[in-house]
Write a protein that holds these residues in place. Structure first.
Motif, PDB file in Angstrom:
ATOM      1  N   ALA A 169      22.028  -0.654  36.304  1.00  0.00           N
ATOM      2  CA  ALA A 169      22.678   0.511  36.896  1.00  0.00           C
ATOM      3  C   ALA A 169      22.140   0.759  38.290  1.00  0.00           C
ATOM      4  O   ALA A 169      20.951   0.577  38.558  1.00  0.00           O
ATOM      5  N   LEU A 170      23.026   1.203  39.176  1.00  0.00           N
ATOM      6  CA  LEU A 170      22.628   1.360  40.567  1.00  0.00           C
ATOM      7  C   LEU A 170      21.630   2.485  40.781  1.00  0.00           C
ATOM      8  O   LEU A 170      20.929   2.522  41.783  1.00  0.00           O
ATOM      9  N   ASP A 171      21.590   3.424  39.853  1.00  0.00           N
ATOM     10  CA  ASP A 171      20.685   4.559  40.043  1.00  0.00           C
ATOM     11  C   ASP A 171      19.543   4.573  39.033  1.00  0.00           C
ATOM     12  O   ASP A 171      18.969   5.593  38.740  1.00  0.00           O
TER      13      ASP A 171
ATOM     14  N   LEU B 170      22.924   7.560  47.490  1.00  0.00           N
ATOM     15  CA  LEU B 170      24.255   7.129  47.918  1.00  0.00           C
ATOM     16  C   LEU B 170      24.628   5.920  47.075  1.00  0.00           C
ATOM     17  O   LEU B 170      24.138   4.809  47.312  1.00  0.00           O
ATOM     18  N   LEU B 171      25.474   6.119  46.078  1.00  0.00           N
ATOM     19  CA  LEU B 171      25.825   5.064  45.136  1.00  0.00           C
ATOM     20  C   LEU B 171      27.171   4.463  45.499  1.00  0.00           C
ATOM     21  O   LEU B 171      28.203   5.114  45.402  1.00  0.00           O
ATOM     22  N   ARG B 172      27.132   3.221  45.960  1.00  0.00           N
ATOM     23  CA  ARG B 172      28.339   2.482  46.380  1.00  0.00           C
ATOM     24  C   ARG B 172      29.084   3.202  47.513  1.00  0.00           C
ATOM     25  O   ARG B 172      30.305   3.217  47.544  1.00  0.00           O
TER      26      ARG B 172
ATOM     27  N   VAL C  97      20.147  10.829  59.422  1.00  0.00           N
ATOM     28  CA  VAL C  97      19.763  11.695  58.307  1.00  0.00           C
ATOM     29  C   VAL C  97      18.244  11.738  58.154  1.00  0.00           C
ATOM     30  O   VAL C  97      17.659  12.810  57.975  1.00  0.00           O
ATOM     31  N   VAL C  98      17.582  10.581  58.217  1.00  0.00           N
ATOM     32  CA  VAL C  98      16.124  10.573  58.044  1.00  0.00           C
ATOM     33  C   VAL C  98      15.428  11.217  59.244  1.00  0.00           C
ATOM     34  O   VAL C  98      14.343  11.792  59.097  1.00  0.00           O
ATOM     35  N   ASP C  99      16.044  11.117  60.428  1.00  0.00           N
ATOM     36  CA  ASP C  99      15.464  11.798  61.589  1.00  0.00           C
ATOM     37  C   ASP C  99      15.501  13.312  61.410  1.00  0.00           C
ATOM     38  O   ASP C  99      14.558  14.021  61.795  1.00  0.00           O
ATOM     39  N   GLN C 100      16.597  13.806  60.825  1.00  0.00           N
ATOM     40  CA  GLN C 100      16.743  15.237  60.630  1.00  0.00           C
ATOM     41  C   GLN C 100      16.031  15.738  59.375  1.00  0.00           C
ATOM     42  O   GLN C 100      15.808  16.943  59.229  1.00  0.00           O
ATOM     43  N   ASN C 101      15.676  14.812  58.472  1.00  0.00           N
ATOM     44  CA  ASN C 101      15.031  15.199  57.207  1.00  0.00           C
ATOM     45  C   ASN C 101      13.815  14.309  56.968  1.00  0.00           C
ATOM     46  O   ASN C 101      13.859  13.373  56.158  1.00  0.00           O
ATOM     47  N   PRO C 102      12.711  14.573  57.644  1.00  0.00           N
ATOM     48  CA  PRO C 102      11.539  13.689  57.565  1.00  0.00           C
ATOM     49  C   PRO C 102      10.740  13.794  56.273  1.00  0.00           C
ATOM     50  O   PRO C 102       9.772  13.048  56.095  1.00  0.00           O
ATOM     51  N   TYR C 103      11.134  14.702  55.365  1.00  0.00           N
ATOM     52  CA  TYR C 103      10.353  14.897  54.141  1.00  0.00           C
ATOM     53  C   TYR C 103      11.031  14.291  52.914  1.00  0.00           C
ATOM     54  O   TYR C 103      10.731  14.667  51.782  1.00  0.00           O
ATOM     55  N   ILE C 104      11.936  13.355  53.118  1.00  0.00           N
ATOM     56  CA  ILE C 104      12.600  12.691  51.994  1.00  0.00           C
ATOM     57  C   ILE C 104      11.564  11.902  51.192  1.00  0.00           C
ATOM     58  O   ILE C 104      10.786  11.123  51.742  1.00  0.00           O
ATOM     59  N   THR C 105      11.561  12.102  49.881  1.00  0.00           N
ATOM     60  CA  THR C 105      10.636  11.386  49.007  1.00  0.00           C
ATOM     61  C   THR C 105      11.331  10.324  48.161  1.00  0.00           C
ATOM     62  O   THR C 105      10.680   9.429  47.630  1.00  0.00           O
ATOM     63  N   LYS C 106      12.651  10.430  48.011  1.00  0.00           N
ATOM     64  CA  LYS C 106      13.396   9.448  47.220  1.00  0.00           C
ATOM     65  C   LYS C 106      14.676   9.091  47.965  1.00  0.00           C
ATOM     66  O   LYS C 106      15.453   9.965  48.329  1.00  0.00           O
ATOM     67  N   LEU C 107      14.879   7.786  48.143  1.00  0.00           N
ATOM     68  CA  LEU C 107      16.062   7.286  48.836  1.00  0.00           C
ATOM     69  C   LEU C 107      16.697   6.207  47.973  1.00  0.00           C
ATOM     70  O   LEU C 107      16.094   5.163  47.712  1.00  0.00           O
ATOM     71  N   CYS C 108      17.905   6.465  47.526  1.00  0.00           N
ATOM     72  CA  CYS C 108      18.618   5.550  46.631  1.00  0.00           C
ATOM     73  C   CYS C 108      19.915   5.137  47.327  1.00  0.00           C
ATOM     74  O   CYS C 108      20.829   5.954  47.472  1.00  0.00           O
ATOM     75  N   ILE C 109      19.997   3.882  47.774  1.00  0.00           N
ATOM     76  CA  ILE C 109      21.150   3.434  48.555  1.00  0.00           C
ATOM     77  C   ILE C 109      21.704   2.100  48.050  1.00  0.00           C
ATOM     78  O   ILE C 109      22.022   1.209  48.844  1.00  0.00           O
ATOM     79  N   PRO C 110      21.874   1.916  46.757  1.00  0.00           N
ATOM     80  CA  PRO C 110      22.380   0.638  46.258  1.00  0.00           C
ATOM     81  C   PRO C 110      23.901   0.538  46.411  1.00  0.00           C
ATOM     82  O   PRO C 110      24.618   1.522  46.364  1.00  0.00           O
TER      83      PRO C 110
END
Length: 305
Positions: A188-190, A93-95, A107-120
């Motif tokens: 860069a944010l990502d 999620l960029l900006r 979202v994380v409750d519904q998707n417990p297998y997230i390996t990368k989270l980008c929230i800058p």
């Protein structure tokens, strides 16, 4: 002008009005499309919409970037991530400054297998909310490996310590990954340089942010010097070209761009034909550069007056 895609020209052998399934090769192509383009394909026809929405593999890696990111709210995020059906692997999620802690936690409750989270740059998110989301993934026995927080407001040392402990809890020791400044692209944010978390504690100002190591070999091989020129972008002046630290006596060298240049790069870079000032390659107008040189914007503007 090209004819927009419709059910009739996508499936020319199917009579109008008859149901048809998109060719399997379509999903191979869709996997390479940006999110806005993928959503647009859902508008082609009902067959496209149903098939694309039902194919969870297309939604396991979601990147929301500008200009779309400035428009989305919590309801959109929950809707778009629901297509992964609990199998979301990476979320960027960029900006997205309208996304809140509540939707991220959902979202994380519904998707417990997230390996990368980008929230800058998500200014509506809080450091406390991000910590809760990462803790929730840990409770679900998830395997979050990469967290990008550059631009997240009000993150403190306490938050960073908790996040590091959660991401590295299965490792005996966090591996050191040097981070080098390589122009504005480093901010860069990502950006992804292989580190579990992209921010650190600046040894100079003690604030949490992007911390860079020096690219100069002589600095990295000298223990005391290495510690002196390691810090955030605001504490250590760095050359826009080589990323090395810039001494105070070099800061006075005037340039034709708004960035700082070390003495070595100052001498090597192309100079303006009028004022003899160099410009970093990032800001150098390629169209104005020729074998004879170039004229910087400031000199060009003065000639027009």
């Amino acid at each position: 002008m090209e004819t927009p895609p419709t059910a009739e020209n996508v499936f020319p052998n199917i009579p109008a009005g008859d149901a048809a399934e998109p060719h399997r090769a379509l999903f191979f192509v869709l996997g390479y499309l940006r999110l806005p383009d993928r959503l647009a394909c859902r508008q082609v026809c009902r067959a496209f919409s149903d098939e694309i929405s039902a194919n969870e593999t297309l939604w396991r890696h979601i990147i929301v970037e500008p200009p779309l990111s400035t428009k989305i709210r919590d309801d959109f995020l929950l809707w778009i991530t629901s297509f992964a059906r609990g199998n979301l692997k990476s979320l960027a999620l960029l900006r997205c400054w309208r996304v809140t802690d509540a939707s991220l936690l959902h979202v994380v409750d519904q998707n417990p297998y997230i390996t990368k989270l980008c929230i800058p740059g998500c200014t509506a998110l809080t450091a406390d909310g991000v910590v809760r989301a990462v803790m929730r993934l840990a409770e679900h026995k998830g395997h979050l490996e990469c967290l990008r927080l550059n631009g997240l407001c009000n993150i403190k040392r306490e938050h960073l310590n908790v996040l590091k402990s959660l991401l590295c809890k299965n490792k005996q020791q966090e591996a050191f990954h040097a981070s080098f400044y390589s122009g504005w692209s480093s901010l860069a944010l990502d950006s992804d340089d292989g580190r579990p978390i992209d921010v650190d504690i600046c040894p100079k100002c003690k604030n949490v942010g992007m911390v860079f190591d020096c690219t100069r070999e002589e600095c990295r091989t000298m223990r005391n010097r290495w510690s002196q020129c390691r810090g955030c972008f605001f504490c250590i002046a760095r050359c826009e070209e080589c990323g090395g630290c810039v001494d105070e006596d070099e800061l006075g060298e005037d340039t034709a761009c708004p960035h700082v240049l070390c003495a070595g790069c100052w001498l090597q870079l192309p100079k303006c034909d009028t004022c003899n000032r160099p410009c970093c390659r990032q800001d150098l107008n390629a169209q104005a550069l020729s074998s004879a040189g170039f004229v910087c914007d400031q000199c060009r503007d003065s000639e027009l007056l």
